[in-house]
Every structure is written in structure tokens, then in C-alpha cells.
Design an enzyme around this catalytic site. Sequence first.
Site, PDB file in Angstrom:
ATOM      1  N   ARG A  37       0.854  -1.203   0.000  1.00 37.40           N
ATOM      2  CA  ARG A  37       0.000   0.000   0.000  1.00 37.40           C
ATOM      3  C   ARG A  37       0.889   1.252   0.000  1.00 37.40           C
ATOM      4  O   ARG A  37       1.824   1.344   0.805  1.00 37.40           O
ATOM      5  CB  ARG A  37      -0.907  -0.012   1.232  1.00 37.40           C
ATOM      6  N   ARG A  45      -2.642   6.306   9.701  1.00 38.98           N
ATOM      7  CA  ARG A  45      -2.609   5.868   8.292  1.00 38.98           C
ATOM      8  C   ARG A  45      -2.685   7.051   7.333  1.00 38.98           C
ATOM      9  O   ARG A  45      -2.651   8.209   7.751  1.00 38.98           O
ATOM     10  CB  ARG A  45      -3.807   4.938   8.051  1.00 38.98           C
ATOM     11  N   LYS A  61      -4.700   0.520  14.645  1.00 44.37           N
ATOM     12  CA  LYS A  61      -4.646   1.514  13.569  1.00 44.37           C
ATOM     13  C   LYS A  61      -5.344   2.813  13.983  1.00 44.37           C
ATOM     14  O   LYS A  61      -6.212   2.816  14.879  1.00 44.37           O
ATOM     15  CB  LYS A  61      -5.283   0.949  12.309  1.00 44.37           C
ATOM     16  N   LYS A  92      -6.948   6.605  12.182  1.00 45.66           N
ATOM     17  CA  LYS A  92      -7.275   7.201  10.887  1.00 45.66           C
ATOM     18  C   LYS A  92      -7.753   8.644  11.026  1.00 45.66           C
ATOM     19  O   LYS A  92      -8.567   8.956  11.893  1.00 45.66           O
ATOM     20  CB  LYS A  92      -8.341   6.366  10.195  1.00 45.66           C
ATOM     21  N   CYS A 143     -15.086  -3.280  -1.340  1.00 48.21           N
ATOM     22  CA  CYS A 143     -13.724  -3.550  -0.894  1.00 48.21           C
ATOM     23  C   CYS A 143     -13.120  -4.614  -1.805  1.00 48.21           C
ATOM     24  O   CYS A 143     -13.798  -5.174  -2.659  1.00 48.21           O
ATOM     25  CB  CYS A 143     -13.719  -4.014   0.552  1.00 48.21           C
ATOM     26  N   CYS A 190      -7.696 -10.806  -0.209  1.00 48.21           N
ATOM     27  CA  CYS A 190      -7.855 -10.472   1.206  1.00 48.21           C
ATOM     28  C   CYS A 190      -7.989 -11.728   2.058  1.00 48.21           C
ATOM     29  O   CYS A 190      -8.907 -12.531   1.860  1.00 48.21           O
ATOM     30  CB  CYS A 190      -9.072  -9.571   1.423  1.00 48.21           C
ATOM     31  N   CYS A 241     -16.473  -8.884   4.321  1.00 45.37           N
ATOM     32  CA  CYS A 241     -16.533  -9.270   5.735  1.00 45.37           C
ATOM     33  C   CYS A 241     -16.926  -8.040   6.540  1.00 45.37           C
ATOM     34  O   CYS A 241     -16.998  -6.940   5.989  1.00 45.37           O
ATOM     35  CB  CYS A 241     -15.188  -9.864   6.197  1.00 45.37           C
ATOM     36  N   CYS A 288     -14.230  -2.169   5.154  1.00 44.03           N
ATOM     37  CA  CYS A 288     -13.246  -1.403   4.370  1.00 44.03           C
ATOM     38  C   CYS A 288     -13.875  -0.479   3.332  1.00 44.03           C
ATOM     39  O   CYS A 288     -13.223   0.454   2.873  1.00 44.03           O
ATOM     40  CB  CYS A 288     -12.258  -2.354   3.708  1.00 44.03           C
TER      41      CYS A 288
HETATM   42 FE1  SRM Z   1      -9.329  -2.277   5.448  1.00 40.98          FE
HETATM   43  C1  SRM Z   1      -8.041  -4.945   7.018  1.00 40.98           C
HETATM   44  C2  SRM Z   1      -8.254  -3.471   2.534  1.00 40.98           C
HETATM   45  C3  SRM Z   1      -9.985   0.710   4.077  1.00 40.98           C
HETATM   46  C4  SRM Z   1     -11.254  -1.431   8.173  1.00 40.98           C
HETATM   47  N1  SRM Z   1      -8.266  -3.915   4.904  1.00 40.98           N
HETATM   48  C5  SRM Z   1      -7.785  -4.891   5.772  1.00 40.98           C
HETATM   49  C6  SRM Z   1      -6.871  -5.852   4.996  1.00 40.98           C
HETATM   50  C7  SRM Z   1      -5.465  -5.341   5.109  1.00 40.98           C
HETATM   51  C8  SRM Z   1      -7.007  -7.340   5.382  1.00 40.98           C
HETATM   52  C9  SRM Z   1      -6.081  -7.899   6.424  1.00 40.98           C
HETATM   53  O1  SRM Z   1      -5.948  -7.315   7.513  1.00 40.98           O
HETATM   54  O2  SRM Z   1      -5.504  -8.957   6.149  1.00 40.98           O
HETATM   55  C10 SRM Z   1      -7.442  -5.655   3.554  1.00 40.98           C
HETATM   56  C11 SRM Z   1      -6.494  -5.962   2.401  1.00 40.98           C
HETATM   57  C12 SRM Z   1      -7.264  -6.462   1.214  1.00 40.98           C
HETATM   58  C13 SRM Z   1      -6.475  -6.552  -0.029  1.00 40.98           C
HETATM   59  O3  SRM Z   1      -6.298  -7.683  -0.544  1.00 40.98           O
HETATM   60  O4  SRM Z   1      -6.038  -5.525  -0.542  1.00 40.98           O
HETATM   61  C14 SRM Z   1      -8.001  -4.258   3.657  1.00 40.98           C
HETATM   62  N2  SRM Z   1      -9.041  -1.510   3.687  1.00 40.98           N
HETATM   63  C15 SRM Z   1      -8.680  -2.176   2.568  1.00 40.98           C
HETATM   64  C16 SRM Z   1      -8.813  -1.326   1.327  1.00 40.98           C
HETATM   65  C17 SRM Z   1      -7.766  -1.604   0.269  1.00 40.98           C
HETATM   66  C18 SRM Z   1     -10.237  -1.513   0.758  1.00 40.98           C
HETATM   67  C19 SRM Z   1     -10.421  -1.016  -0.654  1.00 40.98           C
HETATM   68  O5  SRM Z   1     -10.881  -1.828  -1.438  1.00 40.98           O
HETATM   69  O6  SRM Z   1     -10.138   0.141  -0.937  1.00 40.98           O
HETATM   70  C20 SRM Z   1      -8.747   0.073   1.965  1.00 40.98           C
HETATM   71  C21 SRM Z   1      -7.357   0.604   2.077  1.00 40.98           C
HETATM   72  C22 SRM Z   1      -7.326   1.960   2.700  1.00 40.98           C
HETATM   73  C23 SRM Z   1      -6.008   2.640   2.718  1.00 40.98           C
HETATM   74  O7  SRM Z   1      -5.583   3.099   1.663  1.00 40.98           O
HETATM   75  O8  SRM Z   1      -5.418   2.782   3.790  1.00 40.98           O
HETATM   76  C24 SRM Z   1      -9.287  -0.229   3.355  1.00 40.98           C
HETATM   77  N3  SRM Z   1     -10.344  -0.644   6.077  1.00 40.98           N
HETATM   78  C25 SRM Z   1     -10.591   0.447   5.296  1.00 40.98           C
HETATM   79  C26 SRM Z   1     -11.599   1.261   5.896  1.00 40.98           C
HETATM   80  C27 SRM Z   1     -12.191   2.538   5.309  1.00 40.98           C
HETATM   81  C28 SRM Z   1     -11.430   3.748   5.724  1.00 40.98           C
HETATM   82  O9  SRM Z   1     -10.372   3.648   6.366  1.00 40.98           O
HETATM   83  O10 SRM Z   1     -11.875   4.838   5.394  1.00 40.98           O
HETATM   84  C29 SRM Z   1     -11.969   0.631   7.073  1.00 40.98           C
HETATM   85  C30 SRM Z   1     -13.097   1.086   8.034  1.00 40.98           C
HETATM   86  C31 SRM Z   1     -12.744   2.258   8.852  1.00 40.98           C
HETATM   87  C32 SRM Z   1     -12.120   1.832  10.132  1.00 40.98           C
HETATM   88  O11 SRM Z   1     -10.920   1.567  10.155  1.00 40.98           O
HETATM   89  O12 SRM Z   1     -12.849   1.727  11.131  1.00 40.98           O
HETATM   90  C33 SRM Z   1     -11.174  -0.555   7.181  1.00 40.98           C
HETATM   91  N4  SRM Z   1      -9.553  -3.070   7.356  1.00 40.98           N
HETATM   92  C34 SRM Z   1     -10.442  -2.617   8.291  1.00 40.98           C
HETATM   93  C35 SRM Z   1     -10.418  -3.510   9.412  1.00 40.98           C
HETATM   94  C36 SRM Z   1     -11.280  -3.382  10.696  1.00 40.98           C
HETATM   95  C37 SRM Z   1     -10.655  -2.486  11.700  1.00 40.98           C
HETATM   96  C38 SRM Z   1     -11.396  -2.477  13.006  1.00 40.98           C
HETATM   97  O13 SRM Z   1     -11.336  -1.488  13.717  1.00 40.98           O
HETATM   98  O14 SRM Z   1     -12.017  -3.470  13.359  1.00 40.98           O
HETATM   99  C39 SRM Z   1      -9.504  -4.530   9.094  1.00 40.98           C
HETATM  100  C40 SRM Z   1      -9.132  -5.745   9.965  1.00 40.98           C
HETATM  101  C41 SRM Z   1      -8.201  -5.393  11.068  1.00 40.98           C
HETATM  102  O15 SRM Z   1      -7.660  -4.294  11.168  1.00 40.98           O
HETATM  103  O16 SRM Z   1      -8.020  -6.284  11.907  1.00 40.98           O
HETATM  104  C42 SRM Z   1      -8.988  -4.221   7.795  1.00 40.98           C
HETATM  105 FE1  SF4 Z   2     -11.009  -7.795   3.343  1.00 43.31          FE
HETATM  106 FE2  SF4 Z   2     -13.106  -7.544   4.932  1.00 43.31          FE
HETATM  107 FE3  SF4 Z   2     -11.676  -5.397   4.285  1.00 43.31          FE
HETATM  108 FE4  SF4 Z   2     -13.172  -6.504   2.489  1.00 43.31          FE
HETATM  109  S1  SF4 Z   2     -13.914  -5.575   4.379  1.00 43.31           S
HETATM  110  S2  SF4 Z   2     -11.019  -5.893   2.182  1.00 43.31           S
HETATM  111  S3  SF4 Z   2     -13.063  -8.649   2.980  1.00 43.31           S
HETATM  112  S4  SF4 Z   2     -10.948  -7.095   5.479  1.00 43.31           S
END
Ligand code: SRM
Ligand code: SF4
Length: 557
Positions: A75, A144, A207, A209, A428, A434, A473, A477
Site C-alpha cells: 500500500r 494511516r 490503527k 485514521k 472492498c 484479502c 466481511c 473497508c
Molecule cells: Fe481495510 C483490514 C483493505 C480501508 C477497516 N483492509 C484490511 C486488509 C489489510 C485485510 C487484512 O488485515 O488482512 C485488507 C487488504 C485487502 C487486499 O487484498 O487488498 C483491507 N481496507 C482495505 C482497502 C484496500 C479496501 C479497498 O478496497 O479500498 C482500503 C485501504 C485503505 C487505505 O488506503 O489505507 C481499506 N479498512 C478500510 C476502511 C475505510 C477507511 O479507512 O476509510 C476501514 C473502516 C474504517 C475503520 O478503520 O474503522 C477498514 N480493514 C479494516 C479492518 C477493521 C478495523 C477495526 O477497527 O475493526 C480490518 C481488519 C483489522 O484491522 O483487523 C482491515
Molecule cells: Fe477484506 Fe473484509 Fe476489508 Fe473486504 S472488508 S477488504 S473482505 S478485510
Amino acid sequence: MSGDDTLTEVEGIKARSDYLRGTIVESLADSATGTLAEDDTQLSKFHGFYQQDDRDIRAERTRQKLEPAHSFMIRVRVPGGIATSAQWLQMDTLARQYANNTLRLTTRQAFQFHGVIKSDLKATIAAINNSLLDTIAACGDVNRNVMCTPLAEKSAIHAAAYKTATEISAHLTPNTRAYHEIWLDKKRVAGGEDSEPIYGATYLPRKFKIGIAIPPSNDVDIFSQDLGFIAIQKNGELAGFNVAVGGGMGMHHGEPETYPRVADVIGFCTPEQAVNLAEQVVKIQRDHGDRTNRKHARLKYTIDDNGLDWFQDELHRRLGFELQPKSPYLFVSRGDDFGWSVDQHGEWHLTLFVPQGRVADVGDRKMMSALAEIAKVHQGTFRLTANQNVIISGVPAKKKPQIENLLQSHGVKPAQKISPLRQQALACVAFPTCGLAMAEAERYLPDLLEQVESLLAKHSLIEEPISLRITGCPNGCARPYLAEIALVGKAPGQYSLFLGGDSNGTRLNTLTHENVNESQILDILDQWLTSFVEQRRANESFGDFIDRHNYSLAEIN
Ligand code: SRM
Ligand code: SF4
């Protein structure tokens, strides 16, 4: 490390890591495996990359007694989503050379590469740095990518807000030299001690944000951020920011102690106070966030556990002053406006729709090649939006035809007619990369949209700007809990259905159905849409209609 055995395993890994070094160098050198040592798979996130495997072939490889097909997601941080043409071109080159020939535009205005193998990690990350972008703190328990509304047309306000975004980003970037040593071959300074004055040696519990929204657009979903700044304008200048704290999306199915939360607006600060304020909020979370349970470690839980009054007192104490009362503001949209727009300096900006946020050459539609060709002749910038689209920004009027021709000759139609539903929809990544995906999202979105568009057409609602988001899930995201319609993956082909968010991203939706498949979802939507057409109030949005009826079809009539 204190030796406290209530702390999570990741806390131990961070504490032992020598400021994020761990054994990453040794892991990279180990050619016997395509993976990293286990602790390093946690530390790698702070360096901006994740170990993954191809989930489409995971079961088959297990059957064949082969190790999973490992590769890495990288990323790239792009504060405020602004990249130069040279940077875009470099991302394009790296995607072709080391990744899977696509670029992911993320929901936080960053780039992602998928499919990079271990032996190419160093070359890829070094090349990203050569382009003056980086990957440090793109993931991990740190602040981030800082988001900012990329509204180029509102240039005075935007320039000031963007400046704040980049300053916060730079201020909260980890200090450790580990990144430079491992990826950029910088020598460790003899006797030189690393220190992290803001984070400390174990960084944050989870994390963190930050985003900046410029009303009337809430494109960055400000209420989903741990810390949000809402730009307040006075006489065409940036007067300061309303401060919002404690937003977050992540939850787990069937675990009500985990939940999405919209941020609380707690006051107003001046632009000069914003960077220090961000530091103090981060430090409160550093000191009071839960390090014993990663499911309960975001700022939203720290605030709910201790109370908003406690949080405000703590913040005021650390700042040495009190925030001013919040200023009035109004959000009226959060989608992107597609097509050309012109700013007050006469420069043009073209917002392009990127299907599912994936820049790729697909069949006759060669969007990736088109954008690369444009980057070769475009003197302005590329702006990544929080809705996974791109703005070709700062185009002089005389250059517009050249950009249009390049798009057209690559099969990309800028003025293509797409439904408002499709324009706003977010997905997402989910399968195949993922590791946490339970159901499809990005790959399924086009089919799903076709079905929902048919339903809308049936009800003469095809021009209705309904927001629909899907994630594989419940981690959230694509910020699904702020959509009017959200599908949250539970198992292959099965989703939890959430309904009734508002169109400006200020209200959470509600779980209405668990474990439903496509035909059940379409049936439920059909019933809601039937009632919506019959009973909606003037200008009432679909989400507001569902909210007014208490999220229940039974409440109608
Ligand atoms: Fe996310 C984890 C992709 C924005 C909440 N996110 C992941 C992971 C890294 C999976 C992992 O931990 O193994 C995903 C990688 C997938 C892949 O194959 O690329 C992933 N998140 C993404 C992206 C690429 C989605 C997209 O299609 O654009 C976004 C990348 C953002 C960036 O550039 O930094 C992405 N993730 C978000 C957002 C939206 C936002 O930030 O505005 C959220 C919700 C907001 C928040 O954080 O509350 C988000 N991602 C999560 C979470 C749940 C965090 C939590 O508090 O529970 C996880 C899982 C974790 O952290 O354990 C996660
Ligand atoms: Fe992966 Fe869940 Fe985030 Fe989708 S919402 S990219 S399935 S961690």
C-alpha cells in the site's frame, strides 16, 4: 516490554522489534520460502505491506499438499490523494513490472499493488520511494494515510486544507530509521538511538485514521474517522476545523461488543492548532487505548469506555486550552461529480469513473494504458478520491481535447452514462487477495449492480442516487455501515443486509437481515422500493424512508 501477560501478542512483537526492524532483513534473504517469519508478518504492515495468498487456489493447493500461493499486497501512502504525473507513471510501471498489472485505488485515497512476490518487495518499495511516495505507516498500528476532500475547484480552501493534511501526515509519520535501512539501504548510525517521541516503542494499540472534509462534500466519510476535521470557511478562506472524534467501522458478526460508530463533533480549532491537536489525540489513544484486546483497541472504544466528557477533559488538559464551540456546517453530498469542471483560475479537472476502484485494461476498455499515456503529457496532478475514482487535475483548456482523445482511443468514455447508483457504489477488495474475506465484493459488484439497476428501472427510480456498498466481511473497508444499502459478507454468496443510512454519511444503517443470498436481497429491496415509490415524502431519500419506517417492512402501511 513490561512482561504484562494480559497484553496481546502483537504488543510483544512490537516491543521486541527494535523499532520495527524485527527480522525482516533475514526474512527477505531466506530464499527457501516465499513467506516472512511469523513476527515479521505483523511488522511488515508498519512498512506498508501484507503477506497474502491466492484464495482462489488455496483449497486446491492444500489438496495437492503445496504451500499456499503466497504474494504480497503493498500500500502506497498518498496524503490527501494527490500524486504527480511522474508518480502515476511510476505506479503504472511498477504494477506492470512487479504486481498483477492493475492498480487498486483504495477507499482511503491510496494506491495498492497486489501479487508482488517476496524477492521483488525491496525493488518495488525502493522504486516507490524514488518517486517520492512511500509505504511507511500505510498499514500497522499508527496513523494511516491522511484523507482530504480533493475538490480542486474550491482552490483557496482546498489548498489550505490539503496543506494541513500533509502537515499532519508528516508529523505523525514514525521516526524509526528501520524503514530507510531495510528498503533504502541506509546505514544504521553507529550509537544512534531510535526514538518515537509521539508513538513510543510499542506504537499505538491499533490503527488510527484521520480525514479532512470540506463541506458541502462529505466524500471522505468524516464520521468514520478516528479523528476528523471538518473545514469551516469564512469569506472564502479556511477559518479552521470542527473536530470529530471516535468514528470507526469495524465490527464482528455476532459480537455486539464490537460495533461501528459515528464520530462526535466536539468543538472547533484553528488551522494552526490542527497538527498539535492530532498529536494529542493520538497520544491519548496511545496511553489509554486497550492493548489487551485488539477487537476493542480503537479510539471509539476508548471514548465509549471512559466517556466523551473524560475524553474532552483529557484533550483540553493536554492541549493547555479548550476547543472553541463548533461552527455550523452542512454536508449535502459525498459522491464524486463526474466529467469536466473548471476552477476559479480557469484550470480544468476531469473526474473519471473507475469501476470498482480497479485501474486495469479490461477488453477494449484500456483505462490503465489510457491513464499512463495521459500521465506522459499531463503537467497537472492525479487526485485519488475516497470513492475510488481519479481526477485528472489542472488541465489547461487547450489540452482538454488531447486528454479526451487519449481516453477515447483507449475505449474509455468520460461522459459515459452510468446510473447514480453505480457512480456511488463502493466495494472492498475481498477475494482473491484479502485473507479476511468471507464473501465476494469487488468481483461481484458489477453483477449485483446490474440486478439492482433492473429493480430501480422497474420502479422508475433509475435516476435515484441511492448509495450501495459491499464488503466481503464485517471489517468495513468500504465503509458499508454508512450506506443506504449495504451487503456485508458472511459466507460465499451469503450476506448480512444493512439498510437505512442517510445519503450524506451522517447516520449508521441497521442490520435488517442476516445470511441472505442475492435473490433474497433483491426480493427485500423490491418490497422496500415498491413502498418507497408509493409512500415517500417529497425529496425523501431511500435511506431516510427506511429509517422513518423503523427499518422494518412490517412497519409500512
Ligand atoms: Fe481495510 C483490514 C483493505 C480501508 C477497516 N483492509 C484490511 C486488509 C489489510 C485485510 C487484512 O488485515 O488482512 C485488507 C487488504 C485487502 C487486499 O487484498 O487488498 C483491507 N481496507 C482495505 C482497502 C484496500 C479496501 C479497498 O478496497 O479500498 C482500503 C485501504 C485503505 C487505505 O488506503 O489505507 C481499506 N479498512 C478500510 C476502511 C475505510 C477507511 O479507512 O476509510 C476501514 C473502516 C474504517 C475503520 O478503520 O474503522 C477498514 N480493514 C479494516 C479492518 C477493521 C478495523 C477495526 O477497527 O475493526 C480490518 C481488519 C483489522 O484491522 O483487523 C482491515
Ligand atoms: Fe477484506 Fe473484509 Fe476489508 Fe473486504 S472488508 S477488504 S473482505 S478485510
